[in-house]
Scaffold this motif. Structure first.
Motif, mmCIF file in Angstrom:
data_model
loop_
_atom_site.group_PDB
_atom_site.id
_atom_site.type_symbol
_atom_site.label_atom_id
_atom_site.label_comp_id
_atom_site.label_asym_id
_atom_site.label_seq_id
_atom_site.Cartn_x
_atom_site.Cartn_y
_atom_site.Cartn_z
ATOM 1 N N UNK A 1 -6.731 0.894 -23.460
ATOM 2 C CA UNK A 1 -6.583 -0.549 -23.669
ATOM 3 C C UNK A 1 -5.724 -1.201 -22.584
ATOM 4 N N UNK A 2 -4.591 -0.572 -22.230
ATOM 5 C CA UNK A 2 -3.721 -1.235 -21.258
ATOM 6 C C UNK A 2 -4.274 -1.143 -19.841
ATOM 7 N N UNK A 3 -5.154 -0.145 -19.587
ATOM 8 C CA UNK A 3 -5.792 -0.063 -18.281
ATOM 9 C C UNK A 3 -6.791 -1.192 -18.036
ATOM 10 N N UNK A 4 -7.243 -1.842 -19.105
ATOM 11 C CA UNK A 4 -8.045 -3.051 -18.923
ATOM 12 C C UNK A 4 -7.232 -4.089 -18.160
ATOM 13 N N UNK A 5 -5.978 -4.227 -18.538
ATOM 14 C CA UNK A 5 -5.111 -5.177 -17.846
ATOM 15 C C UNK A 5 -4.734 -4.702 -16.466
ATOM 16 N N UNK A 6 -4.397 -3.418 -16.344
ATOM 17 C CA UNK A 6 -3.979 -2.822 -15.081
ATOM 18 C C UNK A 6 -5.039 -3.051 -14.001
ATOM 19 N N UNK A 7 -6.292 -2.702 -14.310
ATOM 20 C CA UNK A 7 -7.339 -2.771 -13.293
ATOM 21 C C UNK A 7 -7.973 -4.155 -13.168
ATOM 22 N N UNK A 8 -7.748 -5.009 -14.146
ATOM 23 C CA UNK A 8 -8.091 -6.410 -13.932
ATOM 24 C C UNK A 8 -7.192 -6.979 -12.846
ATOM 25 N N UNK A 9 -5.904 -6.638 -12.931
ATOM 26 C CA UNK A 9 -4.955 -7.098 -11.917
ATOM 27 C C UNK A 9 -5.305 -6.526 -10.540
ATOM 28 N N UNK A 10 -5.603 -5.228 -10.459
ATOM 29 C CA UNK A 10 -5.882 -4.598 -9.167
ATOM 30 C C UNK A 10 -7.163 -5.122 -8.536
ATOM 31 N N UNK A 11 -8.230 -5.207 -9.321
ATOM 32 C CA UNK A 11 -9.549 -5.498 -8.759
ATOM 33 C C UNK A 11 -9.846 -6.980 -8.633
ATOM 34 N N UNK A 12 -9.225 -7.809 -9.459
ATOM 35 C CA UNK A 12 -9.608 -9.220 -9.513
ATOM 36 C C UNK A 12 -8.604 -10.158 -8.843
ATOM 37 N N UNK A 13 -7.320 -9.819 -8.890
ATOM 38 C CA UNK A 13 -6.308 -10.731 -8.343
ATOM 39 C C UNK A 13 -6.424 -10.979 -6.837
ATOM 40 N N UNK A 14 -6.920 -10.027 -6.002
ATOM 41 C CA UNK A 14 -7.004 -10.321 -4.561
ATOM 42 C C UNK A 14 -7.833 -11.543 -4.211
ATOM 43 N N UNK A 15 -8.749 -11.920 -5.095
ATOM 44 C CA UNK A 15 -9.597 -13.080 -4.822
ATOM 45 C C UNK A 15 -8.898 -14.404 -5.104
ATOM 46 N N UNK A 16 -7.664 -14.356 -5.667
ATOM 47 C CA UNK A 16 -6.988 -15.592 -6.087
ATOM 48 C C UNK A 16 -5.591 -15.735 -5.489
ATOM 49 N N UNK A 17 -5.384 -15.137 -4.313
ATOM 50 C CA UNK A 17 -4.094 -15.280 -3.634
ATOM 51 C C UNK A 17 -4.194 -16.138 -2.378
ATOM 52 N N UNK A 18 -5.417 -16.383 -1.910
ATOM 53 C CA UNK A 18 -5.596 -17.183 -0.707
ATOM 54 C C UNK A 18 -5.040 -16.520 0.538
ATOM 55 N N UNK A 19 -5.040 -15.170 0.576
ATOM 56 C CA UNK A 19 -4.465 -14.429 1.696
ATOM 57 C C UNK A 19 -5.531 -13.578 2.383
ATOM 58 N N UNK A 20 -5.283 -13.261 3.662
ATOM 59 C CA UNK A 20 -6.153 -12.342 4.385
ATOM 60 C C UNK A 20 -5.612 -10.920 4.229
ATOM 61 N N UNK A 21 -6.219 -9.976 4.965
ATOM 62 C CA UNK A 21 -5.920 -8.557 4.759
ATOM 63 C C UNK A 21 -4.431 -8.235 4.892
ATOM 64 N N UNK A 22 -3.783 -8.741 5.937
ATOM 65 C CA UNK A 22 -2.360 -8.458 6.134
ATOM 66 C C UNK A 22 -1.533 -8.926 4.937
ATOM 67 N N UNK A 23 -1.754 -10.181 4.536
ATOM 68 C CA UNK A 23 -0.987 -10.752 3.431
ATOM 69 C C UNK A 23 -1.201 -10.013 2.133
ATOM 70 N N UNK A 24 -2.462 -9.665 1.833
ATOM 71 C CA UNK A 24 -2.757 -8.913 0.613
ATOM 72 C C UNK A 24 -2.093 -7.546 0.644
ATOM 73 N N UNK A 25 -2.076 -6.922 1.825
ATOM 74 C CA UNK A 25 -1.427 -5.621 1.957
ATOM 75 C C UNK A 25 0.047 -5.692 1.633
ATOM 76 N N UNK A 26 0.736 -6.736 2.092
ATOM 77 C CA UNK A 26 2.173 -6.865 1.840
ATOM 78 C C UNK A 26 2.466 -7.208 0.370
ATOM 79 N N UNK A 27 1.603 -7.997 -0.255
ATOM 80 C CA UNK A 27 1.795 -8.303 -1.682
ATOM 81 C C UNK A 27 1.702 -7.027 -2.508
ATOM 82 N N UNK A 28 0.675 -6.229 -2.256
ATOM 83 C CA UNK A 28 0.523 -5.001 -3.031
ATOM 84 C C UNK A 28 1.516 -3.926 -2.615
#
Length: 402
Positions: free
Chosen positions: A228-255
């Motif tokens: 159940x909690x992995x639903x939240x975990x992997x929603x964050x991992x797989x879906x959030x990159x599309x909603x940060x407005x960042x390119x590869x470098x920026x996404x790398x530093x956020x994660x």
């Protein structure tokens, strides 16, 4: 007296055989694969003309194969031994990662990520058993060491993915393949063929062992909680990159920030929470905080800054919870630790497989806010589930020291 005890405990944890550090190093590289594709998801979607839901299948195929493969890891490791299984997993990861770097279509890449998941399943299910068997410390500190390796891998993976991905989306795949060759050499040269706990003849296990293990209610409860909690975990991992407005470098530093918080809390905070409040209570609090974070992301999905800060903060809650629930699983049922790990991982990776695909589809069917809110609700459901079954799992608080 207390600070001196903690210092001695940490010093003891660091005083490990070379084989333990070899497995830990290989674990870091293996877990790079989990977050490696995060910074390049938008780039892959653009370069391969794929939709968000298509790209999230890179997580779904990876985790689905891992879930199923967990059922056979015991069968393989009981025949090949810990070292042989680790090396086989590393070879599979290297091969499919390299093939992924050379792919030319999203569906080809999705299938190859599934092969990568097979290698990761063989490695991950065996690595914890290897560290526990080879370590000079107890189970609890071995788990902390393993979770530290996971945290470092998850944090360095996106950074590597962002740096190499800024050159080409293929770069991170070739990078992991190269690093796995180094990990292979470390394990092959440093790790003994037989571990201290394998002096006696190894009993060959059957594919049914994980299912038999799940007959033990505490292990089944923690497995369903993780699903159940992995639903939240992997929603964050797989879906959030599309909603940060960042390119590869920026996404790398956020994660990177997310992974560092995950690693730090796994090592330093989770043991303190466990000792002061107990495993189950601490786990429920961390999951509740994570659920609230996801729901906040669902409310302010269109505000990039909120998503960025929430993703980084979530690393702390996930780091604490990962160590707490792994410790609980190791003490949940009177079965071999490798069998308990395989049974638990089978259930949790089913949730990890469904979440990315569902997140992408919910965004297409409804709106971008819904995936985060649904993920948060699944995490809250895991807390409710543990609360309803507390009397069956409360014994882990008394078993954690053994």
């Amino acid at each position: 007296m207390q600070p001196n005890t903690q210092v001695k405990s940490r010093a003891k944890m660091l005083n490990q055989p070379k084989a333990v550090w070899a497995v830990a190093f290989a674990s870091i590289i293996a877990f790079m694969g989990l977050g490696l594709v995060d910074p390049i998801l938008p780039a892959i979607a653009h370069k391969l003309n794929a939709s968000q839901s298509d790209v999230t299948l890179l997580f779904t195929s990876y985790n689905l194969v891992m879930a199923v493969a967990m059922l056979i890891t015991g069968v393989i490791s009981s025949r090949l031994g810990l070292k042989g299984t680790l090396l086989l997993g590393i070879v599979i990861i290297a091969v499919f990662s390299a093939l992924g770097g050379g792919s030319n279509g999203i569906w080809q890449l999705v299938w190859l990520r599934g092969g990568w998941g097979l290698g990761n399943a063989l490695f991950v299910a065996t690595a914890l058993s290897a560290i526990v068997s080879l370590s000079r410390t107890g189970v609890a500190q071995s788990i902390i060491l393993f979770e530290t390796a996971i945290g470092l891998g998850i944090s360095v993976g996106p950074l590597l993915g962002g740096e190499l991905g800024s050159i080409s989306w293929r770069g991170p795949f070739f990078g992991v393949a190269s690093l796995m060759v180094i990990a292979f050499l470390f394990i092959a040269l440093v790790m003994p063929k037989a571990t201290p706990s394998s002096a006696a003849p190894v009993k060959k296990t059957s594919i049914m062992e994980p299912f038999r293990a799940l007959k033990h209610r505490p292990l089944r409860i923690f497995g369903i909680t993780a699903l159940l909690y992995n639903f939240g975990f992997f929603t964050l991992l797989a879906y959030s990159p599309f909603h940060m407005g960042l390119e590869e470098h920026g996404l790398g530093y956020v994660f990177l920030g997310w992974g560092l918080l995950l690693a730090i809390t796994s090592i330093f905070m989770a043991p303190k929470l466990q000792k002061r409040y107990g495993t189950v209570k601490s786990m429920c609090v961390q999951l509740t905080l994570f659920a609230a974070t996801l729901i906040a992301m669902g409310i302010w999905t269109s505000t990039n800054e909120v998503i960025i800060v929430a993703v980084i903060a979530a690393g702390a809650f996930l780091g604490n919870n990962n160590t707490l629930i792994t410790t609980a699983v190791m003490n949940a049922a009177p079965v071999e630790r490798s069998t308990a790990s395989a049974a638990y991982s089978f259930l949790r990776f089913l949730g990890a497989a469904a979440a990315p695909w569902l997140a992408g589809k919910l965004a297409e069917w409804y709106n971008p806010h819904v995936p985060f809110i649904v993920g948060g609700c699944f995490v809250l459901l895991s807390v409710i589930f543990v609360g309803m079954n507390h009397k069956h799992v409360k014994h882990v608080d008394h078993a954690e020291g053994h």
